[in-house]
Design a protein around this motif. Sequence first.
Motif, PDB file in Angstrom:
ATOM      1  N   ASP A  85       0.854  -1.184   0.000  1.00 17.85           N
ATOM      2  CA  ASP A  85       0.000   0.000   0.000  1.00 17.85           C
ATOM      3  C   ASP A  85       0.891   1.235   0.000  1.00 17.85           C
ATOM      4  O   ASP A  85       2.099   1.125   0.079  1.00 17.85           O
ATOM      5  CB  ASP A  85      -0.919   0.011   1.223  1.00 17.85           C
ATOM      6  CG  ASP A  85      -2.257   0.687   0.939  1.00 17.85           C
ATOM      7  OD1 ASP A  85      -2.341   1.490  -0.015  1.00 17.85           O
ATOM      8  OD2 ASP A  85      -3.204   0.421   1.673  1.00 17.85           O
ATOM      9  N   TRP A  86       0.287   2.404  -0.077  1.00 16.37           N
ATOM     10  CA  TRP A  86       1.048   3.634   0.056  1.00 16.37           C
ATOM     11  C   TRP A  86       0.620   4.335   1.335  1.00 16.37           C
ATOM     12  O   TRP A  86      -0.496   4.172   1.809  1.00 16.37           O
ATOM     13  CB  TRP A  86       0.881   4.550  -1.163  1.00 16.37           C
ATOM     14  CG  TRP A  86      -0.483   5.119  -1.350  1.00 16.37           C
ATOM     15  CD1 TRP A  86      -1.474   4.597  -2.127  1.00 16.37           C
ATOM     16  CD2 TRP A  86      -1.020   6.293  -0.745  1.00 16.37           C
ATOM     17  NE1 TRP A  86      -2.598   5.378  -2.030  1.00 16.37           N
ATOM     18  CE2 TRP A  86      -2.350   6.431  -1.194  1.00 16.37           C
ATOM     19  CE3 TRP A  86      -0.517   7.244   0.134  1.00 16.37           C
ATOM     20  CZ2 TRP A  86      -3.176   7.480  -0.798  1.00 16.37           C
ATOM     21  CZ3 TRP A  86      -1.337   8.282   0.538  1.00 16.37           C
ATOM     22  CH2 TRP A  86      -2.641   8.393   0.057  1.00 16.37           C
ATOM     23  N   TYR A  87       1.548   5.092   1.886  1.00 20.59           N
ATOM     24  CA  TYR A  87       1.319   5.835   3.115  1.00 20.59           C
ATOM     25  C   TYR A  87       1.966   7.205   2.975  1.00 20.59           C
ATOM     26  O   TYR A  87       2.641   7.494   2.002  1.00 20.59           O
ATOM     27  CB  TYR A  87       1.922   5.111   4.324  1.00 20.59           C
ATOM     28  CG  TYR A  87       1.230   3.814   4.636  1.00 20.59           C
ATOM     29  CD1 TYR A  87       0.083   3.795   5.407  1.00 20.59           C
ATOM     30  CD2 TYR A  87       1.717   2.611   4.149  1.00 20.59           C
ATOM     31  CE1 TYR A  87      -0.572   2.606   5.696  1.00 20.59           C
ATOM     32  CE2 TYR A  87       1.069   1.407   4.434  1.00 20.59           C
ATOM     33  CZ  TYR A  87      -0.069   1.424   5.200  1.00 20.59           C
ATOM     34  OH  TYR A  87      -0.709   0.251   5.474  1.00 20.59           O
ATOM     35  N   SER A  88       1.787   8.012   3.995  1.00 25.88           N
ATOM     36  CA  SER A  88       2.403   9.323   4.062  1.00 25.88           C
ATOM     37  C   SER A  88       3.416   9.318   5.198  1.00 25.88           C
ATOM     38  O   SER A  88       3.157   8.760   6.262  1.00 25.88           O
ATOM     39  CB  SER A  88       1.325  10.375   4.315  1.00 25.88           C
ATOM     40  OG  SER A  88       1.909  11.634   4.458  1.00 25.88           O
ATOM     41  N   GLY A  89       4.579   9.925   4.960  1.00 20.26           N
ATOM     42  CA  GLY A  89       5.595   9.944   5.992  1.00 20.26           C
ATOM     43  C   GLY A  89       6.433  11.203   5.944  1.00 20.26           C
ATOM     44  O   GLY A  89       6.345  12.000   5.013  1.00 20.26           O
ATOM     45  N   ASN A  90       7.252  11.356   6.948  1.00 17.94           N
ATOM     46  CA  ASN A  90       8.104  12.518   7.090  1.00 17.94           C
ATOM     47  C   ASN A  90       9.277  12.419   6.118  1.00 17.94           C
ATOM     48  O   ASN A  90       9.976  11.414   6.085  1.00 17.94           O
ATOM     49  CB  ASN A  90       8.597  12.603   8.528  1.00 17.94           C
ATOM     50  CG  ASN A  90       9.195  13.927   8.842  1.00 17.94           C
ATOM     51  OD1 ASN A  90       9.954  14.470   8.061  1.00 17.94           O
ATOM     52  ND2 ASN A  90       8.860  14.462  10.002  1.00 17.94           N
ATOM     53  N   ARG A  91       9.525  13.470   5.372  1.00 12.44           N
ATOM     54  CA  ARG A  91      10.585  13.454   4.364  1.00 12.44           C
ATOM     55  C   ARG A  91      11.987  13.450   4.951  1.00 12.44           C
ATOM     56  O   ARG A  91      12.956  13.296   4.214  1.00 12.44           O
ATOM     57  CB  ARG A  91      10.429  14.646   3.417  1.00 12.44           C
ATOM     58  CG  ARG A  91       9.227  14.493   2.517  1.00 12.44           C
ATOM     59  CD  ARG A  91       9.132  15.623   1.529  1.00 12.44           C
ATOM     60  NE  ARG A  91       8.778  16.851   2.217  1.00 12.44           N
ATOM     61  CZ  ARG A  91       9.095  18.074   1.814  1.00 12.44           C
ATOM     62  NH1 ARG A  91       9.773  18.246   0.716  1.00 12.44           N
ATOM     63  NH2 ARG A  91       8.729  19.125   2.499  1.00 12.44           N
ATOM     64  N   GLU A  92      12.112  13.582   6.250  1.00 10.56           N
ATOM     65  CA  GLU A  92      13.452  13.541   6.833  1.00 10.56           C
ATOM     66  C   GLU A  92      14.022  12.125   6.844  1.00 10.56           C
ATOM     67  O   GLU A  92      15.215  11.936   7.014  1.00 10.56           O
ATOM     68  CB  GLU A  92      13.464  14.119   8.249  1.00 10.56           C
ATOM     69  CG  GLU A  92      12.824  13.239   9.273  1.00 10.56           C
ATOM     70  CD  GLU A  92      12.800  13.864  10.661  1.00 10.56           C
ATOM     71  OE1 GLU A  92      12.501  13.136  11.607  1.00 10.56           O
ATOM     72  OE2 GLU A  92      13.076  15.048  10.811  1.00 10.56           O
ATOM     73  N   TYR A  93      13.171  11.118   6.646  1.00  6.48           N
ATOM     74  CA  TYR A  93      13.659   9.744   6.601  1.00  6.48           C
ATOM     75  C   TYR A  93      14.278   9.447   5.250  1.00  6.48           C
ATOM     76  O   TYR A  93      13.845   9.967   4.219  1.00  6.48           O
ATOM     77  CB  TYR A  93      12.540   8.752   6.899  1.00  6.48           C
ATOM     78  CG  TYR A  93      12.088   8.814   8.328  1.00  6.48           C
ATOM     79  CD1 TYR A  93      12.961   8.513   9.362  1.00  6.48           C
ATOM     80  CD2 TYR A  93      10.800   9.206   8.650  1.00  6.48           C
ATOM     81  CE1 TYR A  93      12.562   8.587  10.682  1.00  6.48           C
ATOM     82  CE2 TYR A  93      10.391   9.283   9.963  1.00  6.48           C
ATOM     83  CZ  TYR A  93      11.268   8.980  10.971  1.00  6.48           C
ATOM     84  OH  TYR A  93      10.877   9.055  12.268  1.00  6.48           O
ATOM     85  N   GLY A  94      15.254   8.589   5.250  1.00 11.91           N
ATOM     86  CA  GLY A  94      15.979   8.263   4.034  1.00 11.91           C
ATOM     87  C   GLY A  94      15.402   7.045   3.336  1.00 11.91           C
ATOM     88  O   GLY A  94      16.016   5.978   3.356  1.00 11.91           O
ATOM     89  N   ASN A  95      14.227   7.188   2.759  1.00  9.26           N
ATOM     90  CA  ASN A  95      13.669   6.096   1.968  1.00  9.26           C
ATOM     91  C   ASN A  95      14.410   5.993   0.643  1.00  9.26           C
ATOM     92  O   ASN A  95      14.812   6.997   0.073  1.00  9.26           O
ATOM     93  CB  ASN A  95      12.189   6.331   1.669  1.00  9.26           C
ATOM     94  CG  ASN A  95      11.313   6.223   2.875  1.00  9.26           C
ATOM     95  OD1 ASN A  95      11.776   5.991   3.981  1.00  9.26           O
ATOM     96  ND2 ASN A  95      10.024   6.386   2.679  1.00  9.26           N
ATOM     97  N   PRO A  96      14.554   4.787   0.121  1.00  7.50           N
ATOM     98  CA  PRO A  96      15.142   4.658  -1.202  1.00  7.50           C
ATOM     99  C   PRO A  96      14.170   5.136  -2.289  1.00  7.50           C
ATOM    100  O   PRO A  96      13.009   5.416  -2.017  1.00  7.50           O
ATOM    101  CB  PRO A  96      15.416   3.152  -1.341  1.00  7.50           C
ATOM    102  CG  PRO A  96      14.598   2.496  -0.300  1.00  7.50           C
ATOM    103  CD  PRO A  96      14.262   3.508   0.738  1.00  7.50           C
ATOM    104  N   VAL A  97      14.671   5.222  -3.503  1.00  8.47           N
ATOM    105  CA  VAL A  97      13.841   5.614  -4.639  1.00  8.47           C
ATOM    106  C   VAL A  97      13.929   4.533  -5.703  1.00  8.47           C
ATOM    107  O   VAL A  97      14.903   3.788  -5.793  1.00  8.47           O
ATOM    108  CB  VAL A  97      14.259   6.976  -5.228  1.00  8.47           C
ATOM    109  CG1 VAL A  97      14.070   8.082  -4.213  1.00  8.47           C
ATOM    110  CG2 VAL A  97      15.678   6.955  -5.737  1.00  8.47           C
ATOM    111  N   ARG A  98      12.881   4.447  -6.502  1.00  8.53           N
ATOM    112  CA  ARG A  98      12.839   3.542  -7.670  1.00  8.53           C
ATOM    113  C   ARG A  98      12.323   4.399  -8.810  1.00  8.53           C
ATOM    114  O   ARG A  98      11.126   4.597  -8.971  1.00  8.53           O
ATOM    115  CB  ARG A  98      11.899   2.361  -7.378  1.00  8.53           C
ATOM    116  CG  ARG A  98      11.696   1.399  -8.545  1.00  8.53           C
ATOM    117  CD  ARG A  98      12.955   0.576  -8.792  1.00  8.53           C
ATOM    118  NE  ARG A  98      12.706  -0.644  -9.503  1.00  8.53           N
ATOM    119  CZ  ARG A  98      12.593  -0.749 -10.822  1.00  8.53           C
ATOM    120  NH1 ARG A  98      12.673   0.316 -11.571  1.00  8.53           N
ATOM    121  NH2 ARG A  98      12.388  -1.912 -11.379  1.00  8.53           N
TER     122      ARG A  98
END
Length: 103
Positions: A85-98
């Motif tokens: 699913d998709w969620y909303s989160g704080n942009r300060e976290y270092g999620n990867p990108v695809r």
Amino acid sequence: GAWRLPTKKECNELLRKCKWEKYNYRGVSGYRVVGPNGNSIFIPYAGFFGEDHLNAANEGYYWLSTFDGDDMGACYLFFDSKEQDWYSGNREYGNPVRAVRNK
């Protein structure tokens, strides 16, 4: 250039119209996502970097290009062995990108 992050709308298409199969590619676990036309992509599990690196082997967190309306929030694709699913989160976290390529 030609590369960009997917939108929430594109993520919804991936979640609702595609088949998600657990998959191991060259020793890396994740999902093979197969579209209605038979084309597929591999999305590996990847944790995020925040206070700690979290569940890199069991969960996937990938940024989308869509903001969720407040100053720090952005949407991301989440998946593990039980849900996608998709969620909303704080942009300060270092999620990867695809990244995806424009047609």
